[in-house]
Design a protein around this motif. Structure first.
Motif, PDB file in Angstrom:
ATOM      1  N   ARG A 149       0.617   2.708  -6.179  1.00 48.39           N
ATOM      2  CA  ARG A 149       0.926   1.853  -5.044  1.00 48.39           C
ATOM      3  C   ARG A 149       2.088   0.927  -5.404  1.00 48.39           C
ATOM      4  N   THR A 159      10.039   6.299  -2.746  1.00 46.13           N
ATOM      5  CA  THR A 159       9.069   5.392  -2.133  1.00 46.13           C
ATOM      6  C   THR A 159       9.587   4.963  -0.773  1.00 46.13           C
ATOM      7  N   ASN A 184       1.103  -2.449  -6.828  1.00 42.66           N
ATOM      8  CA  ASN A 184       0.718  -2.446  -8.239  1.00 42.66           C
ATOM      9  C   ASN A 184       1.941  -2.379  -9.142  1.00 42.66           C
ATOM     10  N   PRO A 227       2.884   4.259  -1.303  1.00 42.14           N
ATOM     11  CA  PRO A 227       2.896   4.889  -2.628  1.00 42.14           C
ATOM     12  C   PRO A 227       4.303   5.079  -3.183  1.00 42.14           C
ATOM     13  N   LYS A 256      -3.821   2.546 -12.858  1.00 36.85           N
ATOM     14  CA  LYS A 256      -3.587   2.568 -11.414  1.00 36.85           C
ATOM     15  C   LYS A 256      -2.868   3.845 -10.963  1.00 36.85           C
ATOM     16  N   GLU A 307       1.375   9.227  -8.635  1.00 37.30           N
ATOM     17  CA  GLU A 307       1.577   8.229  -7.584  1.00 37.30           C
ATOM     18  C   GLU A 307       0.950   6.899  -7.993  1.00 37.30           C
ATOM     19  N   ALA A 326       0.807  -1.228   0.000  1.00 35.59           N
ATOM     20  CA  ALA A 326       0.000   0.000   0.000  1.00 35.59           C
ATOM     21  C   ALA A 326       0.835   1.271   0.000  1.00 35.59           C
TER      22      ALA A 326
END
Length: 228
Positions: free
Chosen positions: A196, A47, A199, A25, A124, A194, A23
């Motif tokens: 995740r 990140t 993803n 970002p 996403k 941004e 989760a």
């Protein structure tokens, strides 16, 4: 009962940790500016709450006899052991651009459903800032008006394409100002996106699988990317 809760904790704690990491970002910020003939382009990616950072800059771009002369600065930092830095100067002419386009087409043609993977990844992505301001003049009132319209069309088209591919969560700020007094082109672009981390990792694994299925495999990608 105590042993059962112990095993449950052993299973749940790693899963919760992985879910928390997924989760987190990944934040990317792209900035482009042109002012009084000086061109600057930069990309910052970070990140894990800033523990991993990457900066890529082109502080100098100018047209030379062989084409576009570019100086690249790349740096990766983290509070731990990761710290790399490179400084590269390149000449980008028409032949080099044609070669890059040919390599990109080769990867697109040989990699299974690469466009679909990229589109799903972009879906996403969330855009939290989109600012683009341009001042343009052609030294003539008529040509300046035409150039202003073309610049505004370019900016709105880019924004429209972006809104179709990504999630636009910010109020776009765009402006094109004509300068009827002199020939000039100045622009300032700032975008923050941004996604995740989970993803991004999933898309990377899917790309790796497609790379392995590609004719030439991972080596083909390595040869083309390192050559670029």
């Amino acid at each position: 009962m105590g042993a059962w809760f112990g095993w449950l904790g052993i299973i749940l704690v790693p899963l919760l940790l992985l879910a928390a990491i997924a989760a987190v970002p990944v934040r990317a910020r792209a900035q482009l500016s042109r002012h009084e003939g000086d061109d600057n382009l930069s990309l910052q990616v970070k990140t894990l709450f800033g523990l991993l950072k990457f900066n890529w800059e082109i502080p100098m771009m100018k047209l030379g006899g062989k084409g576009l002369q570019v100086e690249e600065l790349a740096r990766a930092d983290s509070p731990s052991l990761l710290h790399t830095e490179s400084d590269v100067k390149k000449d980008i002419g028409p032949s080099r651009i044609a070669e890059l386009l040919q390599d990109a087409w080769k990867l697109l043609r040989r990699t299974e459903n690469l466009t679909g993977l990229v589109r799903r990844l972009l879906n996403k992505v969330e855009i939290s800032r989109w600012t683009w301001r341009t001042t343009i003049g052609a030294g003539d009132a008529v040509w300046t008006a035409m150039a202003t319209g073309a610049a505004w069309s370019l900016q709105t088209t880019a924004l429209g394409l972006l809104s179709q591919l990504c999630r636009l969560n910010a109020q776009p700020q765009m402006e094109v100002r004509p300068d009827y007094r002199a020939a000039r082109l100045e622009t300032s672009f700032d975008c923050i996106a941004e996604i995740r981390l989970g993803n991004a990792i999933l898309a990377g694994l899917q790309l790796l699988v497609r790379m392995m299925r590609t004719e030439g495999g991972v080596r083909l990608w390595q040869n083309i990317l390192f050559k670029a």
